[in-house]
Design a protein around this motif. Sequence first.
Motif, mmCIF file in Angstrom:
data_model
loop_
_atom_site.group_PDB
_atom_site.id
_atom_site.type_symbol
_atom_site.label_atom_id
_atom_site.label_comp_id
_atom_site.label_asym_id
_atom_site.label_seq_id
_atom_site.Cartn_x
_atom_site.Cartn_y
_atom_site.Cartn_z
ATOM 1 N N ARG A 173 12.289 -2.903 17.803
ATOM 2 C CA ARG A 173 12.858 -2.215 18.975
ATOM 3 C C ARG A 173 11.751 -1.573 19.801
ATOM 4 O O ARG A 173 11.781 -1.613 21.036
ATOM 5 C CB ARG A 173 13.860 -1.145 18.527
ATOM 6 N N LEU A 174 10.775 -0.981 19.135
ATOM 7 C CA LEU A 174 9.667 -0.337 19.837
ATOM 8 C C LEU A 174 8.892 -1.343 20.678
ATOM 9 O O LEU A 174 8.576 -1.081 21.849
ATOM 10 C CB LEU A 174 8.739 0.325 18.811
ATOM 11 N N LEU A 175 8.587 -2.499 20.102
ATOM 12 C CA LEU A 175 7.784 -3.494 20.819
ATOM 13 C C LEU A 175 8.490 -3.989 22.072
ATOM 14 O O LEU A 175 7.871 -4.146 23.132
ATOM 15 C CB LEU A 175 7.449 -4.665 19.895
ATOM 16 N N ILE A 176 9.790 -4.242 21.976
ATOM 17 C CA ILE A 176 10.529 -4.722 23.143
ATOM 18 C C ILE A 176 10.715 -3.590 24.152
ATOM 19 O O ILE A 176 10.608 -3.794 25.368
ATOM 20 C CB ILE A 176 11.884 -5.312 22.725
ATOM 21 N N ARG A 212 6.366 7.772 12.127
ATOM 22 C CA ARG A 212 7.655 7.196 11.766
ATOM 23 C C ARG A 212 8.767 7.987 12.451
ATOM 24 O O ARG A 212 8.592 9.171 12.763
ATOM 25 C CB ARG A 212 7.854 7.265 10.242
ATOM 26 N N PRO A 213 9.921 7.373 12.672
ATOM 27 C CA PRO A 213 11.021 8.115 13.285
ATOM 28 C C PRO A 213 11.400 9.300 12.404
ATOM 29 O O PRO A 213 11.362 9.214 11.182
ATOM 30 C CB PRO A 213 12.154 7.077 13.341
ATOM 31 N N LEU A 214 11.743 10.427 13.016
ATOM 32 C CA LEU A 214 12.145 11.594 12.261
ATOM 33 C C LEU A 214 13.430 11.316 11.514
ATOM 34 O O LEU A 214 14.328 10.632 12.014
ATOM 35 C CB LEU A 214 12.349 12.788 13.196
ATOM 36 N N GLU A 215 13.533 11.836 10.297
ATOM 37 C CA GLU A 215 14.753 11.650 9.522
ATOM 38 C C GLU A 215 15.918 12.266 10.267
ATOM 39 O O GLU A 215 15.846 13.390 10.751
ATOM 40 C CB GLU A 215 14.593 12.329 8.159
ATOM 41 N N GLY A 216 16.974 11.487 10.367
ATOM 42 C CA GLY A 216 18.145 11.973 11.080
ATOM 43 C C GLY A 216 18.091 11.713 12.570
ATOM 44 O O GLY A 216 19.009 12.045 13.291
ATOM 45 N N SER A 217 16.981 11.088 13.068
ATOM 46 C CA SER A 217 16.878 10.841 14.510
ATOM 47 C C SER A 217 17.563 9.564 14.935
ATOM 48 O O SER A 217 17.782 9.332 16.099
ATOM 49 C CB SER A 217 15.400 10.780 14.927
ATOM 50 N N GLU A 218 17.876 8.686 13.950
ATOM 51 C CA GLU A 218 18.565 7.443 14.289
ATOM 52 C C GLU A 218 19.988 7.772 14.740
ATOM 53 O O GLU A 218 20.663 8.616 14.147
ATOM 54 C CB GLU A 218 18.629 6.523 13.059
ATOM 55 N N PRO A 219 20.490 7.098 15.783
ATOM 56 C CA PRO A 219 21.859 7.359 16.229
ATOM 57 C C PRO A 219 22.855 6.944 15.168
ATOM 58 O O PRO A 219 22.621 5.997 14.428
ATOM 59 C CB PRO A 219 21.994 6.503 17.500
ATOM 60 N N ILE A 222 13.850 -11.167 17.291
ATOM 61 C CA ILE A 222 12.711 -12.091 17.244
ATOM 62 C C ILE A 222 11.432 -11.318 16.913
ATOM 63 O O ILE A 222 10.631 -11.758 16.077
ATOM 64 C CB ILE A 222 12.572 -12.844 18.584
ATOM 65 N N ALA A 223 11.240 -10.166 17.549
ATOM 66 C CA ALA A 223 10.057 -9.347 17.272
ATOM 67 C C ALA A 223 10.033 -8.919 15.803
ATOM 68 O O ALA A 223 8.979 -8.932 15.148
ATOM 69 C CB ALA A 223 10.036 -8.127 18.182
ATOM 70 N N GLU A 224 11.193 -8.559 15.276
ATOM 71 C CA GLU A 224 11.275 -8.171 13.860
ATOM 72 C C GLU A 224 10.891 -9.330 12.956
ATOM 73 O O GLU A 224 10.187 -9.153 11.956
ATOM 74 C CB GLU A 224 12.699 -7.696 13.547
ATOM 75 N N HIS A 225 11.340 -10.542 13.314
ATOM 76 C CA HIS A 225 10.998 -11.720 12.513
ATOM 77 C C HIS A 225 9.486 -11.960 12.511
ATOM 78 O O HIS A 225 8.907 -12.284 11.470
ATOM 79 C CB HIS A 225 11.721 -12.944 13.067
ATOM 80 N N VAL A 226 8.864 -11.828 13.676
ATOM 81 C CA VAL A 226 7.415 -12.029 13.766
ATOM 82 C C VAL A 226 6.687 -11.003 12.901
ATOM 83 O O VAL A 226 5.745 -11.335 12.163
ATOM 84 C CB VAL A 226 6.947 -11.939 15.239
ATOM 85 N N ILE A 267 0.381 -3.094 19.185
ATOM 86 C CA ILE A 267 0.607 -3.966 18.026
ATOM 87 C C ILE A 267 -0.419 -3.672 16.934
ATOM 88 O O ILE A 267 -0.085 -3.656 15.729
ATOM 89 C CB ILE A 267 0.540 -5.449 18.462
ATOM 90 N N GLU A 268 -1.657 -3.430 17.348
ATOM 91 C CA GLU A 268 -2.707 -3.141 16.359
ATOM 92 C C GLU A 268 -2.385 -1.888 15.547
ATOM 93 O O GLU A 268 -2.811 -1.759 14.396
ATOM 94 C CB GLU A 268 -4.061 -2.985 17.063
ATOM 95 N N MET A 269 -1.644 -0.946 16.133
ATOM 96 C CA MET A 269 -1.247 0.252 15.402
ATOM 97 C C MET A 269 -0.325 -0.084 14.236
ATOM 98 O O MET A 269 -0.223 0.686 13.276
ATOM 99 C CB MET A 269 -0.563 1.230 16.337
ATOM 100 N N LEU A 270 0.373 -1.225 14.351
ATOM 101 C CA LEU A 270 1.298 -1.621 13.299
ATOM 102 C C LEU A 270 0.613 -2.398 12.180
ATOM 103 O O LEU A 270 1.204 -2.598 11.121
ATOM 104 C CB LEU A 270 2.439 -2.471 13.885
#
Length: 257
Positions: A217-220, A6-13, A192-196, A252-255
Amino acid sequence: MTTLPRPLEGSEPGPAAPETVLSDRAGDVLGLQEATSPPVAPMDPIAHAISTLDAVSGQMAPTEVGGRSRRREILDAASELFAVRGYRGTSLRDISGKVGISHPGMLHHFKSKDALLDAVIDDLEGHAQHVIDHIDTFDTITTERLEKIVKGDFVTDSQEMLLFAVLSTEAIAPDFPCRLRLIRLRRVYEHIAEHVLRAFEARGELVEGLDLAWAGRLLISMRIPLITREATIGAVQPSSAGVAGPDYLRLIEMLLR
């Protein structure tokens, strides 16, 4: 159950400065946000994607009747050359030569190279709009169907995705024409990826606690380098040709559970 980093806490801009906030309206240059504006409630990913493209739908050129028009031939040639040489590496004379039309004749249809790039991106936005128009078909998507879609996107002649990848890379330059349109288009694909992914989550088939916006975001983000890898390394190392699709499926399989 698969464990996913998972993204590290505080790593989001943090929030962008007001002067750099992009508008979700395709017709706007910048959407400036007042510092005193109240926070906006999170929007459903597809509603967000629709709001991003709703100013574009009226700009789509009508489909020609009775065969391909000369304008369509020019657009197809430009898309093909931009996908291989990039926008900056392609001249109008390169395009007119490929079509077999005089340079003045091409300028009759497109007054400048920037106008031609605008029309090429119209096509890309039209494809995204088509996906959104049929987004309900993804609500019951299976892993088998997703695998078929991914394989179709990564075949070596998938010019549309290669075009998007190459133009997105060129758009790193702040002075690149249509830069904001490409940024918005990338965000549309993320929505769109998030919706899927949300469809898989509704059936309990995703890793528990997965941040869907981050995963979209990761998938795209991973799609672009994998497509360019297929178009470059695969050309000089045949044994690695065609591996981009399986690599993407493994991601994708990792998700998934």
